[in-house]
Design a protein around this motif. Structure first.
Motif, PDB file in Angstrom:
ATOM      1  N   ILE A  28      27.094  30.267  27.131  1.00  0.00           N
ATOM      2  CA  ILE A  28      27.983  30.084  28.279  1.00  0.00           C
ATOM      3  C   ILE A  28      29.206  30.963  28.064  1.00  0.00           C
ATOM      4  CG2 ILE A  28      29.363  28.458  29.613  1.00  0.00           C
ATOM      5  CD1 ILE A  28      27.499  26.252  28.668  1.00  0.00           C
ATOM      6  N   PRO A  29      29.351  32.034  28.831  1.00  0.00           N
ATOM      7  CA  PRO A  29      30.506  32.930  28.635  1.00  0.00           C
ATOM      8  C   PRO A  29      31.799  32.232  29.007  1.00  0.00           C
ATOM      9  CG  PRO A  29      29.337  33.499  30.644  1.00  0.00           C
ATOM     10  CD  PRO A  29      28.514  32.442  29.957  1.00  0.00           C
ATOM     11  N   PRO A  30      32.907  32.633  28.376  1.00  0.00           N
ATOM     12  CA  PRO A  30      34.197  32.035  28.745  1.00  0.00           C
ATOM     13  C   PRO A  30      34.568  32.438  30.169  1.00  0.00           C
ATOM     14  CG  PRO A  30      34.511  33.923  27.294  1.00  0.00           C
ATOM     15  CD  PRO A  30      33.035  33.648  27.335  1.00  0.00           C
ATOM     16  N   PRO A  31      35.312  31.589  30.858  1.00  0.00           N
ATOM     17  CA  PRO A  31      35.710  31.939  32.230  1.00  0.00           C
ATOM     18  C   PRO A  31      36.574  33.189  32.259  1.00  0.00           C
ATOM     19  CG  PRO A  31      36.963  30.058  31.430  1.00  0.00           C
ATOM     20  CD  PRO A  31      35.887  30.323  30.419  1.00  0.00           C
ATOM     21  N   LYS A  32      36.373  34.015  33.275  1.00  0.00           N
ATOM     22  CA  LYS A  32      37.180  35.214  33.416  1.00  0.00           C
ATOM     23  C   LYS A  32      38.576  34.847  33.906  1.00  0.00           C
ATOM     24  CE  LYS A  32      33.403  38.433  34.451  1.00  0.00           C
ATOM     25  NZ  LYS A  32      32.875  39.413  35.435  1.00  0.00           N
ATOM     26  N   PRO A  33      39.602  35.530  33.387  1.00  0.00           N
ATOM     27  CA  PRO A  33      40.958  35.270  33.898  1.00  0.00           C
ATOM     28  C   PRO A  33      41.028  35.576  35.393  1.00  0.00           C
ATOM     29  CG  PRO A  33      41.005  36.608  31.894  1.00  0.00           C
ATOM     30  CD  PRO A  33      39.586  36.552  32.339  1.00  0.00           C
ATOM     31  N   ILE A  34      41.829  34.813  36.081  1.00  0.00           N
ATOM     32  CA  ILE A  34      41.971  35.009  37.522  1.00  0.00           C
ATOM     33  C   ILE A  34      42.976  36.118  37.786  1.00  0.00           C
ATOM     34  CG2 ILE A  34      42.610  33.905  39.706  1.00  0.00           C
ATOM     35  CD1 ILE A  34      41.806  31.252  38.510  1.00  0.00           C
ATOM     36  N   ALA A  35      42.622  37.069  38.645  1.00  0.00           N
ATOM     37  CA  ALA A  35      43.532  38.154  38.992  1.00  0.00           C
ATOM     38  C   ALA A  35      44.776  37.582  39.668  1.00  0.00           C
ATOM     39  CB  ALA A  35      42.831  39.149  39.913  1.00  0.00           C
ATOM     40  N   HIS A  36      45.871  38.357  39.626  1.00  0.00           N
ATOM     41  CA  HIS A  36      47.134  37.843  40.122  1.00  0.00           C
ATOM     42  C   HIS A  36      47.092  37.506  41.598  1.00  0.00           C
ATOM     43  CE1 HIS A  36      49.071  39.961  36.477  1.00  0.00           C
ATOM     44  NE2 HIS A  36      48.833  38.711  36.219  1.00  0.00           N
ATOM     45  N   HIS A  37      46.389  38.326  42.395  1.00  0.00           N
ATOM     46  CA  HIS A  37      46.325  37.992  43.817  1.00  0.00           C
ATOM     47  C   HIS A  37      45.574  36.684  44.010  1.00  0.00           C
ATOM     48  CE1 HIS A  37      42.127  39.371  43.873  1.00  0.00           C
ATOM     49  NE2 HIS A  37      42.039  38.766  45.033  1.00  0.00           N
ATOM     50  N   GLU A  88      61.416  41.823  48.160  1.00  0.00           N
ATOM     51  CA  GLU A  88      60.082  41.442  48.615  1.00  0.00           C
ATOM     52  C   GLU A  88      59.081  41.841  47.541  1.00  0.00           C
ATOM     53  OE1 GLU A  88      59.315  43.245  52.363  1.00  0.00           O
ATOM     54  OE2 GLU A  88      60.678  41.931  53.478  1.00  0.00           O
ATOM     55  N   PHE A  89      58.139  40.964  47.277  1.00  0.00           N
ATOM     56  CA  PHE A  89      57.203  41.155  46.171  1.00  0.00           C
ATOM     57  C   PHE A  89      55.779  41.183  46.719  1.00  0.00           C
ATOM     58  CE2 PHE A  89      54.909  39.642  42.310  1.00  0.00           C
ATOM     59  CZ  PHE A  89      55.403  40.557  41.396  1.00  0.00           C
ATOM     60  N   ASP A  90      55.072  42.301  46.492  1.00  0.00           N
ATOM     61  CA  ASP A  90      53.703  42.457  46.976  1.00  0.00           C
ATOM     62  C   ASP A  90      52.746  42.566  45.796  1.00  0.00           C
ATOM     63  OD1 ASP A  90      54.367  42.695  49.810  1.00  0.00           O
ATOM     64  OD2 ASP A  90      55.275  44.602  49.255  1.00  0.00           O
ATOM     65  N   VAL A  91      51.559  41.994  45.944  1.00  0.00           N
ATOM     66  CA  VAL A  91      50.543  42.017  44.896  1.00  0.00           C
ATOM     67  C   VAL A  91      49.301  42.729  45.413  1.00  0.00           C
ATOM     68  CG1 VAL A  91      49.076  40.617  43.391  1.00  0.00           C
ATOM     69  CG2 VAL A  91      51.422  39.903  43.856  1.00  0.00           C
ATOM     70  N   TRP A  92      48.777  43.642  44.608  1.00  0.00           N
ATOM     71  CA  TRP A  92      47.619  44.465  44.971  1.00  0.00           C
ATOM     72  C   TRP A  92      46.319  43.710  44.748  1.00  0.00           C
ATOM     73  CZ3 TRP A  92      47.017  49.330  47.026  1.00  0.00           C
ATOM     74  CH2 TRP A  92      45.765  49.927  46.908  1.00  0.00           C
ATOM     75  N   HIS A  93      45.359  43.955  45.625  1.00  0.00           N
ATOM     76  CA  HIS A  93      44.017  43.398  45.483  1.00  0.00           C
ATOM     77  C   HIS A  93      43.015  44.525  45.661  1.00  0.00           C
ATOM     78  CE1 HIS A  93      40.359  41.270  45.837  1.00  0.00           C
ATOM     79  NE2 HIS A  93      40.371  41.091  47.150  1.00  0.00           N
ATOM     80  N   GLY A  94      42.184  44.753  44.665  1.00  0.00           N
ATOM     81  CA  GLY A  94      41.178  45.804  44.805  1.00  0.00           C
ATOM     82  C   GLY A  94      40.595  46.199  43.464  1.00  0.00           C
ATOM     83  N   SER A  95      39.438  46.832  43.521  1.00  0.00           N
ATOM     84  CA  SER A  95      38.773  47.308  42.318  1.00  0.00           C
ATOM     85  C   SER A  95      39.513  48.508  41.750  1.00  0.00           C
ATOM     86  CB  SER A  95      37.324  47.702  42.639  1.00  0.00           C
ATOM     87  OG  SER A  95      36.610  46.603  43.174  1.00  0.00           O
ATOM     88  N   PRO A  96      39.387  48.735  40.448  1.00  0.00           N
ATOM     89  CA  PRO A  96      40.041  49.914  39.861  1.00  0.00           C
ATOM     90  C   PRO A  96      39.438  51.192  40.416  1.00  0.00           C
ATOM     91  CG  PRO A  96      38.571  48.879  38.271  1.00  0.00           C
ATOM     92  CD  PRO A  96      38.672  47.944  39.438  1.00  0.00           C
ATOM     93  N   VAL A 106      43.881  41.529  32.347  1.00  0.00           N
ATOM     94  CA  VAL A 106      43.647  41.466  33.791  1.00  0.00           C
ATOM     95  C   VAL A 106      44.465  42.557  34.483  1.00  0.00           C
ATOM     96  CG1 VAL A 106      43.953  40.054  35.859  1.00  0.00           C
ATOM     97  CG2 VAL A 106      43.221  38.998  33.726  1.00  0.00           C
ATOM     98  N   PRO A 107      43.875  43.332  35.400  1.00  0.00           N
ATOM     99  CA  PRO A 107      44.654  44.334  36.137  1.00  0.00           C
ATOM    100  C   PRO A 107      45.865  43.703  36.814  1.00  0.00           C
ATOM    101  CG  PRO A 107      42.317  44.666  36.515  1.00  0.00           C
ATOM    102  CD  PRO A 107      42.445  43.374  35.754  1.00  0.00           C
TER     103      PRO A 107
END
Length: 220
Positions: A28-37, A88-96, A106-107
């Motif tokens: 059972i792999p460890p859970p992946k960290p959740i991205a900031h978005h 104002e604070f914006d967070v990016w969502h997307g693949s590298p 985590v990106p």
């Protein structure tokens, strides 16, 4: 003499050979960290008014959209933990992007934007006693952070981008005259860029050993 068990009846003195233990092959792999978005989306869905992302206390987070490849979540922070500087604070969502290999971290890609005019010394207090800190008034200020090279025009770490209007800065009349009369430059707005390094945090006062500011005239 060894015998293999084929029934429940053994001759006296026979040696019983037990089968080797069965080893479990399940993993059972460890859970992946959740991205900031993702953390912000969870906070929004839970109705939270404050959530910590990349060290920043983000107030009133809201989702603009969830389109990959965009700054999709927005909130408000006190830049560098300074209650007098609201951004104002914006967070990016997307693949590298192609060619970027993501490691164990985590990106983390964010942007803080300040409205209005602000002195450079307010952004970087260590410059307060210097000529740069006293004289430079900035507009359209943005601080970018990335821990992978998502945007190749910026460095890994924290980057400052802003517009410097020479006419707003002290002692600018002579400089403006030189630009217009000698260099025949009519623009008085310079777009500046400075790398603040990778060791800053959104919630701490910037600490710099050196600072190089690059600039280009808007429209040139």
């Amino acid at each position: 003499m060894s015998t293999t068990i084929v029934s429940n009846h053994l001759a006296l003195g026979d040696e019983v050979t037990e089968p080797p233990p069965v080893l479990s092959t399940s993993f059972i792999p460890p859970p992946k960290p959740i991205a900031h978005h993702g953390l912000l989306i969870q906070a929004i869905n839970a109705g939270k008014s404050v959530v910590t992302v990349a060290g920043a206390q983000v107030k009133n987070p809201s989702s603009k959209d969830d389109t990959p490849g965009e700054f999709v979540v927005q909130g408000v922070i006190n830049l560098w933990g300074n209650k007098d500087i609201t951004a104002e604070f914006d967070v990016w969502h997307g693949s590298p992007p192609p060619g970027v290999t993501v490691g164990s971290a985590v990106p983390s890609v964010q942007r803080a934007t300040i409205k209005g005019v602000i002195k450079l010394s307010q952004l970087i207090p260590s410059l307060k006693e210097t000529l740069l800190g006293q004289d430079l008034s900035l507009q359209n200020v943005s601080i970018y952070h990335q821990n992978y090279l998502y945007d190749p025009t910026k460095n890994v770490g924290y980057d400052l981008e802003a517009d410097l209007d020479i006419n707003l800065s002290l002692g600018s009349l002579s400089l403006s005259s030189v630009l217009s009369k000698i260099l025949t430059v009519k623009e008085t707005t310079v777009h500046i860029h400075a790398n603040l390094g990778p060791d800053q945090t959104w919630n701490g006062v910037p600490k710099l050993n050196t600072l190089t500011i690059e600039g280009s005239f808007v429209g040139h």
